[in-house]
Design a protein around this motif. Structure first.
Motif, short mmCIF file in Angstrom:
data_model
loop_
_atom_site.label_atom_id
_atom_site.label_comp_id
_atom_site.label_asym_id
_atom_site.label_seq_id
_atom_site.Cartn_x
_atom_site.Cartn_y
_atom_site.Cartn_z
N SER A 94 0.83 -1.20 0.00
CA SER A 94 0.00 0.00 0.00
C SER A 94 0.87 1.25 0.00
O SER A 94 2.11 1.18 0.04
N SER A 101 1.38 3.50 2.32
CA SER A 101 2.18 3.70 3.53
C SER A 101 3.41 2.80 3.58
O SER A 101 4.33 3.04 4.36
N THR A 110 -5.35 -3.48 -1.90
CA THR A 110 -6.80 -3.61 -1.88
C THR A 110 -7.25 -4.97 -2.41
O THR A 110 -8.43 -5.31 -2.31
N ASP A 132 -2.83 -2.66 -7.81
CA ASP A 132 -3.14 -1.82 -6.64
C ASP A 132 -1.89 -1.35 -5.92
O ASP A 132 -1.86 -1.20 -4.71
N GLY A 181 -1.57 1.94 -3.23
CA GLY A 181 -2.94 2.41 -3.03
C GLY A 181 -3.34 2.25 -1.57
O GLY A 181 -2.56 2.44 -0.66
N GLY A 182 -4.60 1.87 -1.35
CA GLY A 182 -5.09 1.66 0.01
C GLY A 182 -4.76 0.26 0.50
O GLY A 182 -4.10 -0.53 -0.17
N THR A 183 -5.24 -0.05 1.71
CA THR A 183 -4.98 -1.35 2.32
C THR A 183 -6.27 -1.93 2.87
O THR A 183 -6.94 -1.26 3.66
N ARG A 184 -6.60 -3.14 2.48
CA ARG A 184 -7.75 -3.87 3.03
C ARG A 184 -7.21 -5.22 3.52
O ARG A 184 -7.33 -6.24 2.87
N ASP A 194 -5.02 -0.17 8.32
CA ASP A 194 -6.06 -0.79 7.52
C ASP A 194 -7.12 0.24 7.15
O ASP A 194 -7.63 0.96 8.02
N ARG A 195 -7.45 0.32 5.85
CA ARG A 195 -8.47 1.26 5.39
C ARG A 195 -9.85 0.90 5.90
O ARG A 195 -10.70 1.77 6.10
N ASP A 196 -10.09 -0.39 6.13
CA ASP A 196 -11.40 -0.85 6.60
C ASP A 196 -11.52 -0.84 8.12
O ASP A 196 -12.47 -1.42 8.66
#
Length: 415
Positions: free
Chosen positions: A230, A232, A261, A288, A291-294, A325-327
């Motif tokens: 991700s 970060s 993700t 991905d 990007g974000g992290t899930r 964690d994005r979630d």
């Protein structure tokens, strides 16, 4: 900035800027330079902002390249507000009259790329004609290598990153062997092989019975690596991929996955001996990146699709992530518990452990810390070497001191 495009001087400036970006680590070739010139011809250069975003659209194709491009652009094209911004960051450490920002405060790779080349012997004391002794050179070399082992990947210059890459390529992982349920003949084995004993006695007519012995067969367990790519983790992802490539080509039964993700299996690509080709194929496959992290969703997919395929025979799992964690940890605790119960040992590698005051207080980190067997840093060469030592010897199910991390996740303070 020279706007004299009639004589081609502006085109040469764009070419020199592209060279600086390439020296700083961005993949900029002659084709990109031609594309940039064509784009500038279409858009025009009526303002600095138009120039910035036109070159940005051509030269930048990943999120982690934005900072390098931004600093290189403002330094190369002489942004008058750059010095003011840099001084604002340094206000707590400055007193009295303001001085120019030292080059070390800028991005090291940008500073090295834009620094003028030094002439041979420049900056040296000409009065000293005697060359340094061999002993002194050896000491300095050892000191430089020792400093490289402890230096954070995020703080390394382009030259130091190249040296770290060579060091990671030389890492070797001694095989940790564990007993299996199968047996092999062994004259000094601890158990008697009744079937083979009877067969041997029948060959001699039963006059004598020589006991045949056996011992459990030993084999190193599979190694599964789950690496966070991700945003970060972007400053560490490439070096950790080099580490994963070195391990994959040093032993068999290594399974590698990248997640942000979504979850991507990159095992086949890391088995390629050419690291550059492997990274190129992975860059094309993974969508991905930065990007974000899930984390919870990716671990759920791993547990449902890949767990039974790769976690057999007591596999050891390396989970490389900072726990952000994005979630907000949705479903993460249940998936971590399932993963922990499916493997021999679960080791969490976190680059944030480079900070002495770090505590796993984020929602994702709290859910993860309760279901791991070991918690280690992964931010420099020394931490990676320590990890190879850990993987080379059988360890206890739960490492010492892990309860302190669990307590820190509740109080927010490390003991």
């Amino acid at each position: 900035m020279d706007a004299d495009t009639g004589g081609g001087r502006f085109a040469r400036n764009v070419m020199h800027f592209a060279r600086a970006l390439r020296a700083a680590g961005l993949p900029v070739g002659p084709g990109r330079v031609l594309e940039a010139l064509k784009a500038l011809e279409k858009v025009g250069i009526e303002s600095r902002q138009d120039l910035y975003w036109t070159l940005h659209a051509v030269f930048v194709n990943r999120r982690d390249q934005r900072e390098l491009f931004d600093q290189a652009f403002h330094i190369f094209w002489r942004d008058p507000k750059l010095l003011e911004r840099m001084m604002h960051l340094l206000l707590p450490t400055l007193e009295g009259e303001k001085e120019p920002v030292p080059q070390e405060e800028m991005n090291r790779r940008v500073a090295e790329a834009l620094a003028p080349p030094k002439a041979p012997g420049e900056g040296e004391d000409e009065s000293e004609e005697e060359p340094p002794t061999v002993e002194l050179d050896a000491i300095l070399t050892y000191s430089a290598r020792e400093m490289l082992q402890e230096k954070d990947f995020e703080q390394m210059s382009a030259e130091e990153l190249a040296a770290a890459r060579r060091e990671i390529g030389r890492l070797r992982l001694p095989i940790m062997r564990v007993p299996t349920r199968r047996f092999v003949p062994d004259p000094r084995g601890s158990r008697i092989d009744l079937r083979r004993t009877l067969r041997q006695s029948l060959r001699g007519g039963g006059a004598s019975i020589d006991l045949a012995r056996k011992e459990p067969r030993e084999r190193h367990p599979p190694l599964v690596i789950l690496c966070d790519i991700s945003g970060s983790m972007s400053r560490y992802s490439r070096m950790l991929l080099l580490f994963m490539h070195a391990i994959t080509n040093d032993r068999d039964r290594v399974h590698s996955f990248l997640f942000g993700t979504r979850l991507t299996n990159v095992t086949r690509y890391l088995r390629n001996r050419d690291i550059d080709l492997a990274l190129q194929q992975i860059g094309t496959l993974v969508k991905d990146w930065a990007g974000g992290t899930r984390i919870g969703a990716c671990l759920k997919e791993f547990n449902q699709v890949w767990s039974r395929r790769v976690l057999g025979q007591g596999a050891v799992v390396l989970l490389i992530t900072d726990g952000l964690d994005r979630d907000a940890g949705l479903g993460l605790a249940a998936e971590m518990e399932r993963l922990h119960k499916s493997c021999r040992r679960l080791i969490w590698l976190n680059p944030l452990l480079r900070f002495d005051a770090y505590a796993p207080i984020s929602t994702g980190a709290k859910a993860m810390i309760r279901h791991v067997d070991d918690f280690r840093p992964a931010h420099n060469l020394s931490s990676l070497r320590d990890l190879t030592e850990v993987l080379s010897h059988p360890q206890a199910r739960r490492a010492e001191g892990l309860s302190e991390w669990v307590a820190a996740s509740q109080t927010g303070v490390r003991a």
